[in-house]
Write a protein that holds these residues in place. Structure first.
Motif, PDB file in Angstrom:
ATOM      1  N   SER A   1       0.826  -1.213   0.000  1.00  0.00           N
ATOM      2  CA  SER A   1       0.000   0.000   0.000  1.00  0.00           C
ATOM      3  C   SER A   1       0.860   1.262   0.000  1.00  0.00           C
ATOM      4  O   SER A   1       0.411   2.333  -0.421  1.00  0.00           O
ATOM      5  CB  SER A   1      -0.918   0.015   1.222  1.00  0.00           C
ATOM      6  N   LEU A   2       2.093   1.127   0.481  1.00  0.00           N
ATOM      7  CA  LEU A   2       2.996   2.280   0.508  1.00  0.00           C
ATOM      8  C   LEU A   2       3.435   2.692  -0.892  1.00  0.00           C
ATOM      9  O   LEU A   2       3.860   3.832  -1.093  1.00  0.00           O
ATOM     10  CB  LEU A   2       4.232   1.955   1.347  1.00  0.00           C
TER      11      LEU A   2
ATOM     12  N   GLY B   1      -2.317   3.983 -12.320  1.00  0.00           N
ATOM     13  CA  GLY B   1      -2.194   3.103 -13.477  1.00  0.00           C
ATOM     14  C   GLY B   1      -0.905   2.294 -13.460  1.00  0.00           C
ATOM     15  O   GLY B   1      -0.912   1.082 -13.693  1.00  0.00           O
ATOM     16  N   LEU B   2       0.204   2.959 -13.166  1.00  0.00           N
ATOM     17  CA  LEU B   2       1.508   2.275 -13.111  1.00  0.00           C
ATOM     18  C   LEU B   2       1.530   1.218 -12.017  1.00  0.00           C
ATOM     19  O   LEU B   2       2.065   0.124 -12.199  1.00  0.00           O
ATOM     20  CB  LEU B   2       2.619   3.288 -12.835  1.00  0.00           C
ATOM     21  N   THR B   3       0.940   1.562 -10.866  1.00  0.00           N
ATOM     22  CA  THR B   3       0.934   0.631  -9.746  1.00  0.00           C
ATOM     23  C   THR B   3       0.227  -0.663 -10.113  1.00  0.00           C
ATOM     24  O   THR B   3       0.722  -1.763  -9.816  1.00  0.00           O
ATOM     25  CB  THR B   3       0.248   1.266  -8.521  1.00  0.00           C
ATOM     26  N   LEU B   4      -0.925  -0.547 -10.773  1.00  0.00           N
ATOM     27  CA  LEU B   4      -1.651  -1.763 -11.155  1.00  0.00           C
ATOM     28  C   LEU B   4      -0.826  -2.615 -12.106  1.00  0.00           C
ATOM     29  O   LEU B   4      -0.755  -3.846 -11.959  1.00  0.00           O
ATOM     30  CB  LEU B   4      -2.994  -1.410 -11.807  1.00  0.00           C
TER      31      LEU B   4
ATOM     32  N   GLY C   1     -11.619  -4.118  -0.988  1.00  0.00           N
ATOM     33  CA  GLY C   1     -11.945  -4.039  -2.414  1.00  0.00           C
ATOM     34  C   GLY C   1     -12.113  -2.612  -2.887  1.00  0.00           C
ATOM     35  O   GLY C   1     -11.625  -2.234  -3.960  1.00  0.00           O
ATOM     36  N   VAL C   2     -12.816  -1.792  -2.092  1.00  0.00           N
ATOM     37  CA  VAL C   2     -13.008  -0.379  -2.437  1.00  0.00           C
ATOM     38  C   VAL C   2     -11.669   0.352  -2.479  1.00  0.00           C
ATOM     39  O   VAL C   2     -11.347   1.062  -3.443  1.00  0.00           O
ATOM     40  CB  VAL C   2     -13.950   0.312  -1.425  1.00  0.00           C
TER      41      VAL C   2
ATOM     42  N   ASN D   1      -5.483   1.803  -4.754  1.00  0.00           N
ATOM     43  CA  ASN D   1      -4.467   0.750  -4.762  1.00  0.00           C
ATOM     44  C   ASN D   1      -3.872   0.572  -3.368  1.00  0.00           C
ATOM     45  O   ASN D   1      -2.669   0.359  -3.203  1.00  0.00           O
ATOM     46  CB  ASN D   1      -3.350   1.056  -5.770  1.00  0.00           C
ATOM     47  N   ALA D   2      -4.736   0.653  -2.356  1.00  0.00           N
ATOM     48  CA  ALA D   2      -4.277   0.565  -0.964  1.00  0.00           C
ATOM     49  C   ALA D   2      -5.150  -0.405  -0.174  1.00  0.00           C
ATOM     50  O   ALA D   2      -5.472  -0.165   0.989  1.00  0.00           O
ATOM     51  CB  ALA D   2      -4.293   1.947  -0.322  1.00  0.00           C
TER      52      ALA D   2
END
Length: 266
Positions: free
Chosen positions: A41-42, A58-61, A157-158, A164-165
């Motif tokens: 999450s960080l 977007g990059l994180t996913l 999920g939310v 993305n955390a």
């Protein structure tokens, strides 16, 4: 394809910034590999210090999914399938809710500050509760109530879809179920892998994941995979209690940073 990757790196972030992001994604790979999936999450928090939040999401996913491919192989069938099914069922509702929230967030109709603040307060509460039960009252493991389990999975999920955390609440859920570190990490790998697949169509439809960002994400693949390998090796040397402590420290740091984002004004 290599030319497209190089061009995307050059036009999107540039060489110097790429190295900074690479260090962040090396850390991401290590968390996915075995030192605590909640710490992933960080990643989004670190990235938003240097790049636009939508680009960061977007990059994180993309990098998460690259890491998932390696991690799920490394932790194959070491998860608790019964608990994973429960988390995925209720987490799916969270992903749907998060997907519905993305459009108003992108249009500026809904601030992510409310989500960040709620998630941060939940994370800090759960971390303090774990410290109290473990060190102060020394009550050991207490099973979460069924409603608490459902709420944590929906929230994961939310949060996973919008920020993305999702690790803040999902790791609290898995620790609350009394899982050992290896089973907990393997379960989180499976759950997050499937969350990310669920989110992908929403991100593509919302232009959060684009071709240029896909190529940019691919440029970090070798670094992230090295991180996964390092994390998998380190996991064998981390005792169960230490693993839980690391996970909740990560949750607490993530939560404090989210609150800082909310209450820091330009």
């Amino acid at each position: 394809m290599l030319d497209s990757v190089v061009q995307s790196v050059t036009t999107t972030v540039g060489g110097q910034l790429w190295y900074i992001l690479a260090v962040i994604f090396l850390f991401t790979g290590m968390t996915k590999g075995g030192i605590g999936n909640g710490l992933s999450s960080l990643t989004i928090i670190f990235l938003t210090l240097f790049i636009d939040p939508v680009l960061a999401i977007g990059l994180t996913l993309i990098v998460f999914m690259i890491c998932d491919t390696i991690s799920i192989t490394a932790w194959w069938k070491k998860w608790d399938w019964h608990i994973c099914k429960f988390a995925l069922l209720w987490g799916f509702f969270g992903v749907v809710i998060g997907g519905l929230l993305l459009t108003p967030i992108q249009l500026g109709w809904l601030s992510t500050d409310v989500l960040k603040a709620g998630l941060a307060l939940l994370g800090l509460y759960l971390a303090l509760q774990w410290v109290k039960d473990t060190y102060i009252k020394n009550t050991g493991h207490k099973t979460l109530s069924l409603n608490s389990q459902r709420i944590l999975c929906v929230v994961s999920g939310v949060a996973s879809t919008t920020l993305n955390a999702g690790g803040v609440s999902l790791i609290a859920f898995l620790i609350g179920m009394g899982l050992k570190s290896t089973v907990m990490h393997a379960s989180s790998v499976l759950i997050f892998s499937l969350y990310n697949i669920m989110k992908l169509p929403v991100y593509i439809g919302g232009n959060i994941v684009t071709i240029d960002r896909l190529y940019l994400g691919f440029s970090f693949a070798p670094i992230a995979i090295i991180g996964v390998v390092i994390g998998k090796i380190l996991h064998a040397y981390i005792p169960n209690h230490t693993f839980n402590l690391i996970a909740y420290v990560g949750v607490s740091i993530s939560s404090i940073k989210l609150l800082t984002d909310v209450f820091t004004f330009p």
